[in-house]
Design a protein around this motif. Structure first.
Motif, PDB file in Angstrom:
ATOM      1  N   CYS A 101       0.813  -1.214   0.000  1.00 34.34           N
ATOM      2  CA  CYS A 101       0.000   0.000   0.000  1.00 34.34           C
ATOM      3  C   CYS A 101       0.853   1.272   0.000  1.00 34.34           C
ATOM      4  N   ASP A 102       1.821   1.351   0.876  1.00 29.53           N
ATOM      5  CA  ASP A 102       2.636   2.567   0.948  1.00 29.53           C
ATOM      6  C   ASP A 102       3.288   2.889  -0.396  1.00 29.53           C
ATOM      7  N   SER A 103       3.862   1.893  -1.041  1.00 28.30           N
ATOM      8  CA  SER A 103       4.518   2.106  -2.336  1.00 28.30           C
ATOM      9  C   SER A 103       3.513   2.512  -3.403  1.00 28.30           C
ATOM     10  N   LEU A 104       2.371   1.839  -3.392  1.00 29.94           N
ATOM     11  CA  LEU A 104       1.342   2.120  -4.389  1.00 29.94           C
ATOM     12  C   LEU A 104       0.745   3.513  -4.209  1.00 29.94           C
ATOM     13  N   VAL A 105       0.491   3.886  -2.975  1.00 29.18           N
ATOM     14  CA  VAL A 105      -0.049   5.222  -2.692  1.00 29.18           C
ATOM     15  C   VAL A 105       0.933   6.291  -3.152  1.00 29.18           C
ATOM     16  N   GLU A 106       2.195   6.083  -2.860  1.00 29.09           N
ATOM     17  CA  GLU A 106       3.229   7.050  -3.254  1.00 29.09           C
ATOM     18  C   GLU A 106       3.259   7.234  -4.768  1.00 29.09           C
ATOM     19  N   LYS A 107       3.098   6.145  -5.498  1.00 25.16           N
ATOM     20  CA  LYS A 107       3.218   6.200  -6.953  1.00 25.16           C
ATOM     21  C   LYS A 107       1.903   6.557  -7.656  1.00 25.16           C
ATOM     22  N   TYR A 108       0.763   6.080  -7.135  1.00 25.98           N
ATOM     23  CA  TYR A 108      -0.483   6.170  -7.891  1.00 25.98           C
ATOM     24  C   TYR A 108      -1.606   6.998  -7.268  1.00 25.98           C
ATOM     25  N   ARG A 109      -1.535   7.296  -5.993  1.00 30.60           N
ATOM     26  CA  ARG A 109      -2.646   8.021  -5.366  1.00 30.60           C
ATOM     27  C   ARG A 109      -2.760   9.426  -5.953  1.00 30.60           C
ATOM     28  N   HIS A 110      -3.962   9.800  -6.311  1.00 30.35           N
ATOM     29  CA  HIS A 110      -4.242  11.094  -6.938  1.00 30.35           C
ATOM     30  C   HIS A 110      -4.926  11.994  -5.912  1.00 30.35           C
ATOM     31  N   PRO A 111      -4.558  13.280  -5.859  1.00 32.71           N
ATOM     32  CA  PRO A 111      -5.147  14.181  -4.862  1.00 32.71           C
ATOM     33  C   PRO A 111      -6.675  14.249  -4.907  1.00 32.71           C
ATOM     34  N   GLU A 112      -7.259  14.158  -6.088  1.00 32.66           N
ATOM     35  CA  GLU A 112      -8.714  14.246  -6.214  1.00 32.66           C
ATOM     36  C   GLU A 112      -9.389  12.873  -6.290  1.00 32.66           C
ATOM     37  N   ASN A 113      -8.761  11.938  -6.967  1.00 37.23           N
ATOM     38  CA  ASN A 113      -9.386  10.636  -7.212  1.00 37.23           C
ATOM     39  C   ASN A 113      -8.891   9.540  -6.284  1.00 37.23           C
ATOM     40  N   GLY A 114      -8.025   9.872  -5.353  1.00 41.96           N
ATOM     41  CA  GLY A 114      -7.522   8.881  -4.411  1.00 41.96           C
ATOM     42  C   GLY A 114      -6.884   7.701  -5.117  1.00 41.96           C
ATOM     43  N   CYS A 115      -7.262   6.519  -4.719  1.00 44.34           N
ATOM     44  CA  CYS A 115      -6.680   5.291  -5.268  1.00 44.34           C
ATOM     45  C   CYS A 115      -7.544   4.664  -6.358  1.00 44.34           C
ATOM     46  N   ASP A 116      -8.384   5.464  -7.006  1.00 45.46           N
ATOM     47  CA  ASP A 116      -9.282   4.925  -8.029  1.00 45.46           C
ATOM     48  C   ASP A 116      -8.539   4.125  -9.094  1.00 45.46           C
ATOM     49  N   TYR A 117      -7.406   4.627  -9.578  1.00 40.78           N
ATOM     50  CA  TYR A 117      -6.681   3.914 -10.628  1.00 40.78           C
ATOM     51  C   TYR A 117      -6.332   2.498 -10.175  1.00 40.78           C
ATOM     52  N   LEU A 118      -5.835   2.372  -8.973  1.00 38.36           N
ATOM     53  CA  LEU A 118      -5.479   1.045  -8.430  1.00 38.36           C
ATOM     54  C   LEU A 118      -6.718   0.160  -8.296  1.00 38.36           C
ATOM     55  N   ILE A 119      -7.783   0.728  -7.787  1.00 39.92           N
ATOM     56  CA  ILE A 119      -9.029  -0.017  -7.591  1.00 39.92           C
ATOM     57  C   ILE A 119      -9.572  -0.492  -8.928  1.00 39.92           C
ATOM     58  N   PHE A 120      -9.570   0.369  -9.925  1.00 39.58           N
ATOM     59  CA  PHE A 120     -10.110   0.014 -11.238  1.00 39.58           C
ATOM     60  C   PHE A 120      -9.252  -1.049 -11.925  1.00 39.58           C
ATOM     61  N   GLU A 121      -7.939  -0.932 -11.801  1.00 36.70           N
ATOM     62  CA  GLU A 121      -7.063  -1.944 -12.406  1.00 36.70           C
ATOM     63  C   GLU A 121      -7.238  -3.292 -11.714  1.00 36.70           C
ATOM     64  N   ALA A 122      -7.373  -3.282 -10.398  1.00 33.39           N
ATOM     65  CA  ALA A 122      -7.608  -4.526  -9.657  1.00 33.39           C
ATOM     66  C   ALA A 122      -8.952  -5.129 -10.058  1.00 33.39           C
ATOM     67  N   ALA A 123      -9.955  -4.291 -10.264  1.00 30.81           N
ATOM     68  CA  ALA A 123     -11.277  -4.778 -10.662  1.00 30.81           C
ATOM     69  C   ALA A 123     -11.227  -5.457 -12.023  1.00 30.81           C
ATOM     70  N   LYS A 124     -10.449  -4.921 -12.949  1.00 27.04           N
ATOM     71  CA  LYS A 124     -10.299  -5.555 -14.271  1.00 27.04           C
ATOM     72  C   LYS A 124      -9.734  -6.966 -14.122  1.00 27.04           C
ATOM     73  N   ILE A 125      -8.712  -7.091 -13.302  1.00 23.75           N
ATOM     74  CA  ILE A 125      -8.093  -8.404 -13.075  1.00 23.75           C
ATOM     75  C   ILE A 125      -9.087  -9.336 -12.382  1.00 23.75           C
ATOM     76  N   PHE A 126      -9.794  -8.808 -11.394  1.00 23.63           N
ATOM     77  CA  PHE A 126     -10.795  -9.597 -10.673  1.00 23.63           C
ATOM     78  C   PHE A 126     -11.837 -10.139 -11.651  1.00 23.63           C
ATOM     79  N   ASP A 127     -12.374  -9.276 -12.502  1.00 21.82           N
ATOM     80  CA  ASP A 127     -13.378  -9.694 -13.481  1.00 21.82           C
ATOM     81  C   ASP A 127     -12.825 -10.774 -14.421  1.00 21.82           C
ATOM     82  N   GLU A 128     -11.613 -10.574 -14.864  1.00 19.05           N
ATOM     83  CA  GLU A 128     -10.967 -11.540 -15.765  1.00 19.05           C
ATOM     84  C   GLU A 128     -10.905 -12.928 -15.100  1.00 19.05           C
ATOM     85  N   LEU A 129     -10.537 -12.957 -13.841  1.00 17.27           N
ATOM     86  CA  LEU A 129     -10.414 -14.235 -13.138  1.00 17.27           C
ATOM     87  C   LEU A 129     -11.776 -14.846 -12.812  1.00 17.27           C
TER      88      LEU A 129
END
Length: 140
Positions: A101-129
């Motif tokens: 989490c710490d590494s991901l937040v540092e690299k991907y967390r957006h001031p307005e959208n928070g961790c949406d990018y991470l959540i959406f990418e994880a959801a794509k993988i989840f759906d695929e599986l």
């Protein structure tokens, strides 16, 4: 509707859900996991890398949902859920270059959208599986 579509439509924002909650609550809705509203609260403590910046909540929330979808009674009944979660974690790690989490937040967390990018990418993988392993769902 996929989990990705459900989450990108805005689910979880108004409810102020953390990343683990969004994954579990969203998967519960999209995949009809029949998790009781009170039991969904089990995901609360997994946001923010278990509040310590450890394993990302999109992974722990997703694994909880996979467990509900594929386990009859307990984890030791077979290897399927372990294989699914290993694939989930591996694909996420390959895409994001971390599961921490710490590494991901540092690299991907957006001031307005928070961790949406991470959540959406994880959801794509989840759906695929979920699609890949749909014939093994315990409720099918």
């Amino acid at each position: 509707m996929t989990l990705y579509e459900y989450l990108t439509s805005g689910f979880g924002k108004e409810e102020d859900l953390n990343c683990a909650e969004k994954m579990l609550y969203g998967a519960n809705k999209v995949y009809d996991l029949n998790i009781d509203k009170n039991d969904l609260k089990l995901a609360a403590g997994f946001g923010g890398g278990m509040a310590m910046g450890l394993t990302c909540g999109v992974l722990t929330g997703g694994i909880m949902a996979f467990s509900k979808a594929f386990i009859q009674e307990r984890g030791h009944e077979g290897t399927l859920v372990k294989e699914i979660e290993a694939e989930y974690i591996t694909k996420f790690n390959e895409k994001m270059k971390s599961t921490n989490c710490d590494s991901l937040v540092e690299k991907y967390r957006h001031p307005e959208n928070g961790c949406d990018y991470l959540i959406f990418e994880a959801a794509k993988i989840f759906d695929e599986l979920m699609e890949k392993y749909k014939e093994y769902r315990k409720d099918k």
